[in-house]
Write an enzyme that holds these catalytic residues in place. Structure first.
Site, PDB file in Angstrom:
ATOM      1  N   HIS A  24       0.812  -1.231   0.000  1.00  0.00           N
ATOM      2  CA  HIS A  24       0.000   0.000   0.000  1.00  0.00           C
ATOM      3  C   HIS A  24       0.846   1.282   0.000  1.00  0.00           C
ATOM      4  O   HIS A  24       0.672   2.182   0.806  1.00  0.00           O
ATOM      5  CB  HIS A  24      -1.119  -0.007   1.054  1.00  0.00           C
ATOM      6  CG  HIS A  24      -0.730  -0.119   2.506  1.00  0.00           C
ATOM      7  ND1 HIS A  24       0.235   0.651   3.105  1.00  0.00           N
ATOM      8  CD2 HIS A  24      -1.242  -0.895   3.495  1.00  0.00           C
ATOM      9  CE1 HIS A  24       0.305   0.344   4.383  1.00  0.00           C
ATOM     10  NE2 HIS A  24      -0.560  -0.589   4.642  1.00  0.00           N
ATOM     11  N   HIS A  80      -5.292  -9.290  14.552  1.00  0.00           N
ATOM     12  CA  HIS A  80      -5.359  -8.083  13.709  1.00  0.00           C
ATOM     13  C   HIS A  80      -6.046  -8.461  12.405  1.00  0.00           C
ATOM     14  O   HIS A  80      -5.771  -9.524  11.842  1.00  0.00           O
ATOM     15  CB  HIS A  80      -3.921  -7.599  13.451  1.00  0.00           C
ATOM     16  CG  HIS A  80      -3.803  -6.347  12.661  1.00  0.00           C
ATOM     17  ND1 HIS A  80      -4.770  -5.366  12.634  1.00  0.00           N
ATOM     18  CD2 HIS A  80      -2.800  -5.881  11.854  1.00  0.00           C
ATOM     19  CE1 HIS A  80      -4.374  -4.370  11.855  1.00  0.00           C
ATOM     20  NE2 HIS A  80      -3.184  -4.666  11.366  1.00  0.00           N
ATOM     21  N   GLU A  82      -6.260  -6.470   9.425  1.00  0.00           N
ATOM     22  CA  GLU A  82      -5.867  -5.842   8.159  1.00  0.00           C
ATOM     23  C   GLU A  82      -5.669  -6.940   7.102  1.00  0.00           C
ATOM     24  O   GLU A  82      -5.166  -8.032   7.419  1.00  0.00           O
ATOM     25  CB  GLU A  82      -4.593  -4.998   8.329  1.00  0.00           C
ATOM     26  CG  GLU A  82      -4.329  -4.154   7.086  1.00  0.00           C
ATOM     27  CD  GLU A  82      -3.241  -3.086   7.247  1.00  0.00           C
ATOM     28  OE1 GLU A  82      -2.618  -2.982   8.316  1.00  0.00           O
ATOM     29  OE2 GLU A  82      -3.026  -2.350   6.264  1.00  0.00           O
ATOM     30  N   ASP A  84      -3.630  -7.922   4.978  1.00  0.00           N
ATOM     31  CA  ASP A  84      -2.385  -8.689   4.815  1.00  0.00           C
ATOM     32  C   ASP A  84      -2.334  -9.863   5.787  1.00  0.00           C
ATOM     33  O   ASP A  84      -1.556 -10.802   5.590  1.00  0.00           O
ATOM     34  CB  ASP A  84      -1.140  -7.796   4.956  1.00  0.00           C
ATOM     35  CG  ASP A  84      -1.136  -6.934   6.190  1.00  0.00           C
ATOM     36  OD1 ASP A  84      -2.211  -6.442   6.580  1.00  0.00           O
ATOM     37  OD2 ASP A  84      -0.061  -6.737   6.787  1.00  0.00           O
ATOM     38  N   HIS A 147      -1.775  -2.077  15.337  1.00  0.00           N
ATOM     39  CA  HIS A 147      -1.715  -1.057  14.324  1.00  0.00           C
ATOM     40  C   HIS A 147      -3.067  -0.425  13.972  1.00  0.00           C
ATOM     41  O   HIS A 147      -3.143   0.702  13.521  1.00  0.00           O
ATOM     42  CB  HIS A 147      -1.085  -1.712  13.080  1.00  0.00           C
ATOM     43  CG  HIS A 147      -1.120  -0.960  11.829  1.00  0.00           C
ATOM     44  ND1 HIS A 147      -1.366  -1.520  10.603  1.00  0.00           N
ATOM     45  CD2 HIS A 147      -0.922   0.357  11.590  1.00  0.00           C
ATOM     46  CE1 HIS A 147      -1.300  -0.618   9.668  1.00  0.00           C
ATOM     47  NE2 HIS A 147      -1.040   0.526  10.224  1.00  0.00           N
ATOM     48  N   ASP A 166       1.380  -6.877  14.160  1.00  0.00           N
ATOM     49  CA  ASP A 166       2.293  -5.975  13.437  1.00  0.00           C
ATOM     50  C   ASP A 166       3.481  -5.493  14.284  1.00  0.00           C
ATOM     51  O   ASP A 166       4.553  -5.204  13.743  1.00  0.00           O
ATOM     52  CB  ASP A 166       1.539  -4.737  12.947  1.00  0.00           C
ATOM     53  CG  ASP A 166       0.791  -4.981  11.640  1.00  0.00           C
ATOM     54  OD1 ASP A 166       1.048  -6.005  10.987  1.00  0.00           O
ATOM     55  OD2 ASP A 166      -0.038  -4.134  11.280  1.00  0.00           O
ATOM     56  N   TYR A 194      10.111  -0.056   8.922  1.00  0.00           N
ATOM     57  CA  TYR A 194       8.744  -0.473   9.258  1.00  0.00           C
ATOM     58  C   TYR A 194       8.166   0.433  10.341  1.00  0.00           C
ATOM     59  O   TYR A 194       7.033   0.900  10.250  1.00  0.00           O
ATOM     60  CB  TYR A 194       8.772  -1.934   9.733  1.00  0.00           C
ATOM     61  CG  TYR A 194       7.410  -2.541   9.931  1.00  0.00           C
ATOM     62  CD1 TYR A 194       6.747  -3.169   8.887  1.00  0.00           C
ATOM     63  CD2 TYR A 194       6.780  -2.481  11.171  1.00  0.00           C
ATOM     64  CE1 TYR A 194       5.499  -3.725   9.063  1.00  0.00           C
ATOM     65  CE2 TYR A 194       5.528  -3.031  11.355  1.00  0.00           C
ATOM     66  CZ  TYR A 194       4.891  -3.654  10.295  1.00  0.00           C
ATOM     67  OH  TYR A 194       3.643  -4.200  10.489  1.00  0.00           O
ATOM     68  N   HIS A 227       4.924 -10.140  10.701  1.00  0.00           N
ATOM     69  CA  HIS A 227       5.798  -9.912   9.538  1.00  0.00           C
ATOM     70  C   HIS A 227       7.248 -10.155   9.946  1.00  0.00           C
ATOM     71  O   HIS A 227       7.663  -9.739  11.035  1.00  0.00           O
ATOM     72  CB  HIS A 227       5.721  -8.458   9.054  1.00  0.00           C
ATOM     73  CG  HIS A 227       4.393  -8.038   8.519  1.00  0.00           C
ATOM     74  ND1 HIS A 227       3.866  -8.519   7.348  1.00  0.00           N
ATOM     75  CD2 HIS A 227       3.489  -7.150   8.999  1.00  0.00           C
ATOM     76  CE1 HIS A 227       2.700  -7.956   7.122  1.00  0.00           C
ATOM     77  NE2 HIS A 227       2.434  -7.122   8.113  1.00  0.00           N
TER      78      HIS A 227
HETATM   79 FE1  FEO Z   1      -1.597  -3.684   9.989  1.00  0.00          FE
HETATM   80 FE2  FEO Z   1       0.459  -6.095   8.755  1.00  0.00          FE
HETATM   81  O1  FEO Z   1      -1.154  -5.188   8.999  1.00  0.00           O
END
Ligand code: FEO
Length: 401
Positions: A24, A80, A82, A84, A147, A166, A194, A227
């Protein structure tokens, strides 16, 4: 790569995305990973988070390697939502048929918003709630805005593992899963990048999370983010870095960030940079038309002093400068020292606009700013150099060096 055993009964079952280059708008030169974790305990089997939509089959393959049939999973814990991490939730729910889905209230509402399935077996949890899975306990800690509003982390006290979604992550594809197996220098570059591009706006909330971890007395031997790598050797370093960044602590370093139309602002930028260097601080020069904004934000994170230069174009900033400063402003850097400069032909509003951006980011100005008509003279360049020195001196004072 296959599933990876992290501890007895606890596995990484996520996916490595070697090819993502744009997350993004964030440039991910080293790819990323979407981590999911499987806890196989004596009474219950739990999947923590899922993966980006295109990686569902990889997730399933890894789960099958560990437990055979994905329907053996009893619970989902969604830290989370989101996409991803949450992009595969609907297919996972279909494949797994979980007895319960543990998540925060905002995550439940968010999943209903994304998937329109109010009938899923949601169980809302709050900070302090616990879940027994047999020999282990899962403790939940809400981390709103680290996040998204839905975010939480999960902690397994028996293993001293924090599953942190995250937080403490980085976009970094590697063939190994642990921090001590990765190139430490590259890893910390990606961690800073990040933080600067994802977490920085939520620094006050990061401080609250760190305080909650301390207040709850959580002993952490391993951090498993959603991640990048799993932290097992450098837990202390990553937690300390988050503490430092979320307090906006910066290094005695000056950045000169600019763009130019006909080289006049560029001449000024070089003079400001030379002044900072002569004052004995580390200085870096970035021309925005050839710079990567994502990488540059990592530099902004770590630098105490920032000089912005732009010529005036149609009463405003040059588009590259307007674009980067807008992006930077949204990421809410704080506690910086700033200096604006730029050339102009007739109206000369660029410095005023840059000062406004400094005001909006609560940056302390070291000078009212300096603008030059058409081409800087020798005297103008000497003044720019002096301003570079002034910024560097103030940076040294503020950093106590
Ligand atoms: Fe806030 Fe890796 O998503």
């Amino acid at each position: 790569m296959g599933a990876v055993k992290i501890k007895d009964g606890f596995y990484w079952v996520g996916a490595v995305d070697w090819n993502v280059r744009d997350f993004h708008g964030y440039t991910t030169h080293r790819g990323s990973t979407y981590n999911a974790y499987l806890l196989v305990d004596s009474e219950k089997t739990v999947l923590f988070d899922t993966v980006k939509a295109g990686f569902f089959e990889t997730l399933m393959t890894h789960i099958r390697e560990v437990i055979g049939d994905p329907e053996k999973i009893d619970y989902l814990v969604i830290n989370h939502i989101e996409p991803d991490h949450g992009g595969s939730i609907a297919r996972v729910v279909e494949a797994v048929k979980p007895e319960k889905i543990f998540c925060t209230r905002n995550a439940r509402l968010g999943m209903i918003g994304y998937f329109h399935r109010e009938d899923w077996p949601f169980v809302e949890v709050k900070t302090g709630d616990e879940l027994k899975t047999g020999t282990r306990t899962i403790k939940f800690i809400e981390t709103p805005m680290v996040h998204w509003p839905d975010s939480m982390v999960s902690y397994i006290p028996e293993d001293k593992i924090l599953i942190s979604q995250d937080a403490f992550g980085e976009h970094y594809a590697t063939s190994t899963r642990f921090d001590d197996e990765a190139n430490f220098c590259e890893l910390f570059q990606e961690v800073a990048k990040y933080y600067a591009n994802i977490v920085l706006p939520f620094s006050p909330q990061v401080q609250k999370v760190l305080k909650a971890i301390k207040d709850l007395g959580l002993e952490i031997e391993m951090i498993c983010p959603d991640h990048g790598v799993i932290w097992r050797r450098h837990v202390k370093e990553i937690v300390e870095a988050y503490d430092r960044w979320s307090r906006y602590e910066a290094k005695p370093r000056v950045l000169v960030i600019y763009d130019t139309m006909w080289a006049s602002t560029e001449m000024m930028a070089w003079a400001v940079y030379e002044g900072a260097v002569k004052e004995g601080v580390e200085a870096e020069l970035f021309k925005l038309s050839v710079s990567d904004e994502t990488e540059l934000m990592a530099e902004v994170l770590e630098a105490k002093g920032i000089a912005f230069g732009s010529p005036t174009l149609n009463n405003g900033l040059l588009p590259t400068v307007a674009g980067f400063t807008t992006y930077m402003k949204g990421l809410r850097p704080r506690k910086k020292l700033g200096l604006a400069f730029g050339s102009y032909g007739w109206s000369g509003e660029a410095v005023k606009h840059l000062n406004k951006i400094f005001e909006e980011t609560k940056t302390e100005l070291v000078h009212e700013g300096f603008k030059v008509k058409y081409r800087p003279t020798k005297e103008d360049l000497a003044k720019c150099e002096e301003l570079g020195r002034l910024l560097a001196r103030k940076v040294k004072e503020a950093c106590g060096v």
